[in-house]
Enzyme design. Structure first.
Site, mmCIF file in Angstrom:
data_model
loop_
_atom_site.group_PDB
_atom_site.id
_atom_site.type_symbol
_atom_site.label_atom_id
_atom_site.label_comp_id
_atom_site.label_asym_id
_atom_site.label_seq_id
_atom_site.Cartn_x
_atom_site.Cartn_y
_atom_site.Cartn_z
ATOM 1 N N GLN A 8 -1.310 2.796 -5.355
ATOM 2 C CA GLN A 8 -2.199 3.343 -4.696
ATOM 3 C C GLN A 8 -3.613 3.191 -5.314
ATOM 4 O O GLN A 8 -4.691 3.118 -4.824
ATOM 5 C CB GLN A 8 -1.859 4.774 -4.246
ATOM 6 C CG GLN A 8 -1.140 4.851 -3.064
ATOM 7 C CD GLN A 8 -0.740 6.150 -2.437
ATOM 8 O OE1 GLN A 8 -1.254 7.275 -2.964
ATOM 9 N NE2 GLN A 8 0.382 6.233 -1.941
ATOM 10 N N TYR B 215 1.513 0.238 10.236
ATOM 11 C CA TYR B 215 0.429 -0.575 10.893
ATOM 12 C C TYR B 215 0.780 -0.481 12.576
ATOM 13 O O TYR B 215 1.819 -0.169 12.763
ATOM 14 C CB TYR B 215 0.388 -2.001 10.727
ATOM 15 C CG TYR B 215 -0.366 -2.275 9.342
ATOM 16 C CD1 TYR B 215 -1.659 -2.038 8.951
ATOM 17 C CD2 TYR B 215 0.550 -2.652 8.063
ATOM 18 C CE1 TYR B 215 -2.076 -1.975 7.629
ATOM 19 C CE2 TYR B 215 0.110 -2.775 6.845
ATOM 20 C CZ TYR B 215 -1.368 -2.495 6.672
ATOM 21 O OH TYR B 215 -1.737 -2.741 5.486
ATOM 22 N N SER C 91 -7.854 0.134 0.970
ATOM 23 C CA SER C 91 -8.509 1.235 1.437
ATOM 24 C C SER C 91 -9.646 1.548 0.822
ATOM 25 O O SER C 91 -10.723 2.333 1.685
ATOM 26 C CB SER C 91 -7.146 2.199 0.941
ATOM 27 O OG SER C 91 -6.378 2.245 1.796
ATOM 28 N N ARG D 24 0.744 -1.317 -0.006
ATOM 29 C CA ARG D 24 0.184 0.050 0.229
ATOM 30 C C ARG D 24 1.143 1.448 0.000
ATOM 31 O O ARG D 24 0.186 2.363 -0.385
ATOM 32 C CB ARG D 24 -0.918 0.095 1.060
ATOM 33 C CG ARG D 24 -1.777 -1.272 1.288
ATOM 34 C CD ARG D 24 -2.516 -1.312 2.442
ATOM 35 N NE ARG D 24 -3.491 -0.441 2.685
ATOM 36 C CZ ARG D 24 -4.546 -0.361 3.646
ATOM 37 N NH1 ARG D 24 -4.007 -0.927 4.786
ATOM 38 N NH2 ARG D 24 -5.490 0.376 3.945
ATOM 39 N N ASP E 19 -5.308 -0.142 -4.526
ATOM 40 C CA ASP E 19 -5.261 -0.256 -2.860
ATOM 41 C C ASP E 19 -6.887 -0.720 -2.686
ATOM 42 O O ASP E 19 -7.597 0.264 -2.165
ATOM 43 C CB ASP E 19 -4.960 0.833 -2.199
ATOM 44 C CG ASP E 19 -4.751 0.578 -0.645
ATOM 45 O OD1 ASP E 19 -5.207 -0.432 -0.209
ATOM 46 O OD2 ASP E 19 -4.303 1.378 0.081
HETATM 47 P P1 NAD Z 1 -5.871 -1.275 10.125
HETATM 48 O O1 NAD Z 1 -7.289 -1.514 9.582
HETATM 49 O O2 NAD Z 1 -4.843 -2.481 10.219
HETATM 50 O O3 NAD Z 1 -6.154 -0.657 11.469
HETATM 51 C C1 NAD Z 1 -6.882 0.441 11.916
HETATM 52 C C2 NAD Z 1 -6.310 1.313 12.933
HETATM 53 O O4 NAD Z 1 -6.317 0.470 14.203
HETATM 54 C C3 NAD Z 1 -4.764 1.544 12.815
HETATM 55 O O5 NAD Z 1 -4.849 2.990 12.832
HETATM 56 C C4 NAD Z 1 -4.179 1.051 13.956
HETATM 57 O O6 NAD Z 1 -3.101 1.659 14.528
HETATM 58 C C5 NAD Z 1 -5.322 1.006 15.042
HETATM 59 N N1 NAD Z 1 -4.981 0.132 16.204
HETATM 60 C C6 NAD Z 1 -4.372 -1.065 16.172
HETATM 61 N N2 NAD Z 1 -4.549 -1.689 17.515
HETATM 62 C C7 NAD Z 1 -5.273 -0.699 18.038
HETATM 63 C C8 NAD Z 1 -5.184 -0.675 19.611
HETATM 64 N N3 NAD Z 1 -5.051 -1.588 20.387
HETATM 65 N N4 NAD Z 1 -5.713 0.566 20.167
HETATM 66 C C9 NAD Z 1 -6.170 1.762 19.248
HETATM 67 N N5 NAD Z 1 -5.949 1.517 17.796
HETATM 68 C C10 NAD Z 1 -5.244 0.355 17.440
HETATM 69 O O7 NAD Z 1 -5.271 -0.093 9.519
HETATM 70 P P2 NAD Z 1 -5.563 0.462 7.833
HETATM 71 O O8 NAD Z 1 -6.799 1.417 8.025
HETATM 72 O O9 NAD Z 1 -5.518 -0.353 6.968
HETATM 73 O O10 NAD Z 1 -4.278 1.554 7.739
HETATM 74 C C11 NAD Z 1 -2.796 1.407 8.428
HETATM 75 C C12 NAD Z 1 -1.918 2.527 7.860
HETATM 76 O O11 NAD Z 1 -1.616 2.083 6.653
HETATM 77 C C13 NAD Z 1 -2.554 3.795 8.172
HETATM 78 O O12 NAD Z 1 -1.365 4.383 8.798
HETATM 79 C C14 NAD Z 1 -2.690 4.138 6.614
HETATM 80 O O13 NAD Z 1 -2.639 5.584 6.560
HETATM 81 C C15 NAD Z 1 -1.534 3.403 5.932
HETATM 82 N N6 NAD Z 1 -1.878 3.472 4.594
HETATM 83 C C16 NAD Z 1 -0.898 4.066 3.900
HETATM 84 C C17 NAD Z 1 -1.158 4.054 2.449
HETATM 85 C C18 NAD Z 1 -0.176 4.648 1.580
HETATM 86 O O14 NAD Z 1 0.886 4.960 2.012
HETATM 87 N N7 NAD Z 1 -0.772 4.939 0.283
HETATM 88 C C19 NAD Z 1 -2.359 3.564 2.077
HETATM 89 C C20 NAD Z 1 -3.155 2.923 2.733
HETATM 90 C C21 NAD Z 1 -3.062 2.937 4.123
#
Ligand code: NAD
Length: 385
Positions: free
Chosen positions: A126, A227, A132, A120, A129
């Site tokens: 992107q 993550y 997302s 991702r 993805d």
């Molecule tokens: P995810 O679905 O794996 O998790 C959702 C959220 O839960 C995360 O923010 C995580 O920190 C939080 N979490 C986990 N354990 C927790 C706890 N015990 N207490 C509270 N919160 C907790 O995450 P996601 O939405 O798939 O995204 C993960 C990361 O990937 C994000 O930083 C996102 O910005 C990043 N991302 C980046 C790109 C990119 O660079 N283009 C694209 C997509 C996602």
């Protein structure tokens, strides 16, 4: 090269892998498109709409004989048995959680690509993805469900019959879904707070209108690749205790927390539920058969505690918005196909980081590095969040 869209077989799945707009784009590159009859019915796309694009509407057997079979979810055992060596299957195969499927696809000689394994953080990935795109839909829908279930208003309302204070919404986990839930709850007029173990999400949460809650008892828990890491037992207990006070002060709590390869962390304990006011609502997007972010949540079900707290096991939300979810998934999938197709054929290059991330099986073997590792930490059962 023939690319086919199959009708999803999983119970409750209403999405379809390609919508007509995507079929038009793919046909323009010289690909031949086949669509299983009724494949789009759950997303209100009828066979005629596909036929108008120039795709052939075909039987299941014919769809399963194409060079490339595309889908939203995973093939079931009957589908795997119907595939022949050399065929390509693309879907969201969750290979880290379902290693048996990867092994059986390898055994069938099928080349499998998993849309939920797209690297991702690569800028060129992107548009592909799917995690997302589907998380955005889920976060939006979670906020809408919370508003619909809550017995009072989300916005401040001043009327001749009295004034309603705005609802206080708490979003736990501010990844893609959480940020969309914050934005949606704000647009509905709620006052929104948010919390995540990754402190770097603070500015993102604030930029969509939430007040970020910082816990004093748990330090930062950022893991690999953007993550979260799993918390230790002590950290988890401290987090649950401190969160309970915040949870009790909110009317609607939307939980989205995930740690890759593990069961969702428990954030709302039984004790926290007891402190919530009757009429409060929890929308648990982490709800899973292994347990969710909230104690007592059941995927796909709504339960009401003795204390009058409604817990919605909000699993599978993208499928409840099948038209939007299919359109977005189709864009992700066609971006991947267009990236891979050279001169009308799929051209694989394992040296390409993006391809190495998505190709799960090839030439009769499970080839993805994360699946080859025997890391117990990535196994789902028994891994406490
Ligand atoms: P995810 O679905 O794996 O998790 C959702 C959220 O839960 C995360 O923010 C995580 O920190 C939080 N979490 C986990 N354990 C927790 C706890 N015990 N207490 C509270 N919160 C907790 O995450 P996601 O939405 O798939 O995204 C993960 C990361 O990937 C994000 O930083 C996102 O910005 C990043 N991302 C980046 C790109 C990119 O660079 N283009 C694209 C997509 C996602």
């Amino acid at each position: 090269m023939k690319v086919s869209v199959v009708k999803e077989a999983a119970p409750g799945e209403r999405r379809v892998a390609l919508v007509p707009e995507a079929v038009v784009k793919l046909r323009a590159t010289g690909l031949e498109l086949l669509v299983e009859t009724q494949a789009g019915a759950g997303a209100w796309v009828n066979d005629e709409a596909y036929a108008e694009t120039g795709a052939s509407v075909v039987s299941k057997a014919e769809a399963l004989s194409a060079d490339v079979v595309v889908m939203v979810g995973k093939p079931d055992a009957a589908m795997v048995a119907a595939l022949r060596p050399g065929q390509v299957v693309i879907g969201m195969l969750s290979p880290l959680a379902d290693r048996d499927l990867a092994r059986s696809l390898a055994g069938a000689g099928v080349t499998a690509l998993s849309m939920d394994m797209i690297p991702r953080t690569l800028p060129r990935a992107q548009p592909m993805d799917a995690l997302s795109s589907q998380a955005n839909i889920a976060g939006y829908k979670a906020a809408v469900i919370g508003a619909a279930e809550y017995g009072r208003f989300f916005p401040l309302l001043i009327t001749a019959a009295g004034t309603a204070r705005p609802a206080k919404v708490l979003v736990l986990g501010t990844g893609v879904a959480g940020l969309q839930a914050i934005g949606t709850a704000r647009r509905l007029g709620a006052v929104v707070s948010a919390y995540d173990v990754r402190p770097e999400t603070r500015t993102e949460a604030e930029s969509v209108g939430a007040t970020f809650i910082e816990l004093t008892s748990v330090g930062p828990a950022s893991g690999e690749g953007g993550y979260a890491r799993a918390l230790t037992d002590e950290e988890r207990a401290a987090q649950q205790d401190e969160l309970a006070g915040h949870i009790a002060r909110h009317d609607v709590v939307i939980t989205t927390a995930q740690v890759p390869g593990r069961r969702p962390p428990l954030l709302v304990t039984d004790d926290a539920l007891k402190e919530m006011a009757a009429g409060s609502v929890i929308v648990d997007m982490g709800a899973s058969p292994l347990g969710g972010n909230a104690a007592g949540s059941v995927p796909g079900k709504t339960v009401v505690t003795e204390g009058g707290v409604t817990i919605i096991g909000a699993a599978g939300l993208p499928s409840t918005m099948p038209a939007a979810a299919s359109a977005m998934y189709a864009r992700n999938l066609s971006a991947l196909l267009l990236y891979l197709v050279k001169d009308g054929e799929l051209a694989f290059d394992p040296a390409d980081e993006l391809q190495a991330g998505v190709i799960i099986t090839r030439d009769g073997k499970v080839v993805h590095p994360a699946l080859a590792e025997e890391g117990a930490a990535r196994e789902l059962p028994g891994a406490a969040g």
